[in-house]
Design a protein around this motif. Structure first.
Motif, mmCIF file in Angstrom:
data_model
loop_
_atom_site.group_PDB
_atom_site.id
_atom_site.type_symbol
_atom_site.label_atom_id
_atom_site.label_comp_id
_atom_site.label_asym_id
_atom_site.label_seq_id
_atom_site.Cartn_x
_atom_site.Cartn_y
_atom_site.Cartn_z
ATOM 1 N N LEU A 94 44.772 38.978 36.954
ATOM 2 C CA LEU A 94 43.845 38.654 38.048
ATOM 3 C C LEU A 94 43.844 39.764 39.091
ATOM 4 O O LEU A 94 42.785 40.221 39.531
ATOM 5 C CB LEU A 94 44.250 37.336 38.712
ATOM 6 C CG LEU A 94 44.031 36.045 37.933
ATOM 7 C CD1 LEU A 94 44.655 34.880 38.696
ATOM 8 C CD2 LEU A 94 42.552 35.796 37.683
ATOM 9 N N ARG A 95 45.030 40.189 39.460
ATOM 10 C CA ARG A 95 45.160 41.191 40.527
ATOM 11 C C ARG A 95 44.473 42.502 40.152
ATOM 12 O O ARG A 95 43.962 43.221 41.024
ATOM 13 C CB ARG A 95 46.635 41.422 40.815
ATOM 14 C CG ARG A 95 46.891 42.394 41.961
ATOM 15 C CD ARG A 95 48.346 42.430 42.359
ATOM 16 N NE ARG A 95 48.546 43.311 43.515
ATOM 17 C CZ ARG A 95 49.460 43.134 44.435
ATOM 18 N NH1 ARG A 95 50.291 42.097 44.348
ATOM 19 N NH2 ARG A 95 49.574 43.976 45.449
ATOM 20 N N LEU A 124 43.275 28.029 44.335
ATOM 21 C CA LEU A 124 43.880 27.791 43.029
ATOM 22 C C LEU A 124 43.028 28.446 41.952
ATOM 23 O O LEU A 124 41.797 28.320 41.975
ATOM 24 C CB LEU A 124 43.980 26.294 42.726
ATOM 25 C CG LEU A 124 45.222 25.527 43.163
ATOM 26 C CD1 LEU A 124 45.366 25.561 44.683
ATOM 27 C CD2 LEU A 124 45.163 24.089 42.664
ATOM 28 N N CYS A 125 43.671 29.119 41.009
ATOM 29 C CA CYS A 125 42.980 29.570 39.807
ATOM 30 C C CYS A 125 43.250 28.534 38.730
ATOM 31 O O CYS A 125 44.353 28.458 38.195
ATOM 32 C CB CYS A 125 43.469 30.949 39.367
ATOM 33 S SG CYS A 125 42.706 31.496 37.822
ATOM 34 N N LEU A 172 39.180 27.137 41.885
ATOM 35 C CA LEU A 172 38.155 27.648 40.986
ATOM 36 C C LEU A 172 38.481 27.133 39.595
ATOM 37 O O LEU A 172 39.466 27.531 38.984
ATOM 38 C CB LEU A 172 38.135 29.177 40.992
ATOM 39 C CG LEU A 172 37.093 29.817 40.053
ATOM 40 C CD1 LEU A 172 35.675 29.436 40.474
ATOM 41 C CD2 LEU A 172 37.254 31.331 40.010
ATOM 42 N N GLY A 173 37.634 26.231 39.119
ATOM 43 C CA GLY A 173 37.907 25.522 37.881
ATOM 44 C C GLY A 173 38.195 24.071 38.179
ATOM 45 O O GLY A 173 39.033 23.767 39.035
ATOM 46 N N ILE A 230 40.377 34.043 32.036
ATOM 47 C CA ILE A 230 41.104 34.678 33.134
ATOM 48 C C ILE A 230 40.406 35.949 33.616
ATOM 49 O O ILE A 230 40.406 36.254 34.818
ATOM 50 C CB ILE A 230 42.573 34.956 32.734
ATOM 51 C CG1 ILE A 230 43.444 35.143 33.982
ATOM 52 C CG2 ILE A 230 42.682 36.130 31.794
ATOM 53 C CD1 ILE A 230 43.642 33.898 34.790
ATOM 54 N N GLU A 231 39.795 36.708 32.727
ATOM 55 C CA GLU A 231 39.096 37.922 33.154
ATOM 56 C C GLU A 231 37.873 37.557 33.990
ATOM 57 O O GLU A 231 37.594 38.206 35.011
ATOM 58 C CB GLU A 231 38.702 38.774 31.943
ATOM 59 C CG GLU A 231 39.862 39.490 31.291
ATOM 60 C CD GLU A 231 40.707 38.616 30.373
ATOM 61 O OE1 GLU A 231 41.806 39.038 29.986
ATOM 62 O OE2 GLU A 231 40.266 37.487 30.037
ATOM 63 N N TRP A 232 37.149 36.539 33.564
ATOM 64 C CA TRP A 232 36.008 36.061 34.351
ATOM 65 C C TRP A 232 36.488 35.603 35.729
ATOM 66 O O TRP A 232 35.868 35.927 36.754
ATOM 67 C CB TRP A 232 35.310 34.914 33.621
ATOM 68 C CG TRP A 232 34.206 34.286 34.394
ATOM 69 C CD1 TRP A 232 32.896 34.677 34.430
ATOM 70 C CD2 TRP A 232 34.304 33.149 35.269
ATOM 71 N NE1 TRP A 232 32.177 33.863 35.272
ATOM 72 C CE2 TRP A 232 33.006 32.913 35.800
ATOM 73 C CE3 TRP A 232 35.345 32.309 35.653
ATOM 74 C CZ2 TRP A 232 32.749 31.874 36.693
ATOM 75 C CZ3 TRP A 232 35.083 31.274 36.540
ATOM 76 C CH2 TRP A 232 33.805 31.064 37.048
ATOM 77 N N ALA A 233 37.592 34.865 35.756
ATOM 78 C CA ALA A 233 38.117 34.382 37.038
ATOM 79 C C ALA A 233 38.522 35.553 37.931
ATOM 80 O O ALA A 233 38.335 35.513 39.152
ATOM 81 C CB ALA A 233 39.310 33.455 36.811
#
Length: 353
Positions: A125-126, A78-79, A7-8, A86-89
């Motif tokens: 993320l978690r 993958l992030c 993602l990205g 990061i919050e959007w992800a």
């Protein structure tokens, strides 16, 4: 053959597609809402416009609306967004990921609560995941000195995959290892992620010397202030180790690839170093941000805002002493209050007294 989805589709996530695809694995690059032109270019020509390279055969590109298709059956996700996203992800991955998948976080940085408590980004993320799903996902990250283009063109690169489960880490490392991409593993998850985040703080300071030389009209001088840069680097390394200990990691992690190694390569150049050079010339940071580098992503400066901003509350709570982290405190004053570049040398290396 494993299935890996990212993602990205920025330069680092795309660079990592090279070793994976060269090992015969199925790679999917999923663009964010900011990556539409990148994905369109890869779909039309095979070329990543920012890397200036053609992706390998077997690497497929997906626009964000097709993320479900790309990620649903992936073995590894993958992030690859930058730290600002990061919050959007977290919101996206919490919706897209499935039990049994392994997450590998490429994004580097930290977040802080109002009381100064710091969090590594995999934990951020978690926090967006349903707790039941979070327990069924393997959480991991990659750290170490990695210039994206060098990874893509097969320059030797040494990194550490860190996480909580040794078997998962070895499995992930096996997917990526090539003759040029060398992977070690470590269960010091917090230590490595803290080192990878805090090294960005000190990369900004690496630009000061070249700016000071330009201000003095000595940029072509034979003597180029290596002494100055080395002392700043040394103090940065001491503070990086201390941050790792503060977060509960092993301070010796700071002496390796995820600490001083990563700080070295980040200090060699790039946007944050350039911003620091402008400050070295005597330009207030607010002017650098709003005029000289307007619209440029400065993750190192963002790290100073988060990590340096947390030092005040942590000091007030008695978690750290007022004399700890003098370089990080000074850098925060530069970016938050336009403090002049008057390096607090006498506050450094206090353990030598």
């Amino acid at each position: 053959m494993a299935r890996i989805a990212a993602l990205g589709s920025g330069v680092m996530a795309t660079a990592l597609s090279f070793p994976i695809s060269e090992n015969g694995h199925d790679v999917r690059l999923v663009g964010t809402f900011l990556d539409r032109e990148i994905i369109d270019s890869i779909q039309r020509t095979g070329v990543h416009p920012d890397l200036g390279l053609r992706v390998n055969d077997g690497v497929r590109a997906f626009q964000l609306e097709d993320a479900d298709e790309a990620i649903a059956d992936a073995d590894v996700v993958l992030c690859g967004v930058n730290s600002f996203g990061i919050e959007w992800a977290g919101e996206q991955l919490a919706r897209l990921m499935r039990p049994g998948q392994k997450l590998l976080c490429v994004t580097k940085g930290m977040r802080a609560d109002e009381d100064g408590t710091l969090h590594i980004l995999p934990d951020v993320l978690r926090s967006y995941f349903d707790p039941r799903l979070a327990e069924q996902v393997s959480w991991n990250a990659v750290v170490g000195p990695s210039i994206a283009g060098e990874v893509a063109v097969h320059h030797d690169t040494c990194v550490v995959f860190c996480g909580q489960d040794r078997a998962d880490l070895e499995q992930l490392a096996g997917l990526f290892r090539t003759a040029h991409y060398h992977v070690w593993t470590s269960t010091d998850f917090v230590g490595h992620e803290t080192g990878a985040a805090t090294k960005n703080v000190y990369a900004f300071a690496a630009g000061f010397a070249q700016g000071l030389l330009r201000r003095a009209g000595k940029q072509d001088d034979r003597y180029v202030m290596y002494n100055y840069g080395a002392a700043v680097f040394a103090q940065g390394q001491k503070e990086l180790r201390s941050f790792i200990a503060l977060m509960g990691g092993d301070p010796e992690t700071g002496d390796g690839l995820g600490g001083v190694g990563d700080m070295f390569v980040t200090s060699m150049g790039g946007r944050n170093v350039r911003a620091g050079a402008f400050v070295g010339e005597g330009i207030p940071f607010s002017e650098v941000r709003e005029q000289r580098m307007k619209g440029v992503t400065l993750e190192g400066v963002a790290a100073i805002g988060v990590i340096g901003g947390a030092l005040g509350p942590l000091t007030e709570r008695g978690v750290i002493g007022a004399d700890e982290y003098p370089l990080c405190r000074f850098l925060h004053s530069v970016v938050a209050r336009d403090a002049p570049l008057e390096m607090p040398w006498d506050e450094f290396f206090r353990d030598l007294r």
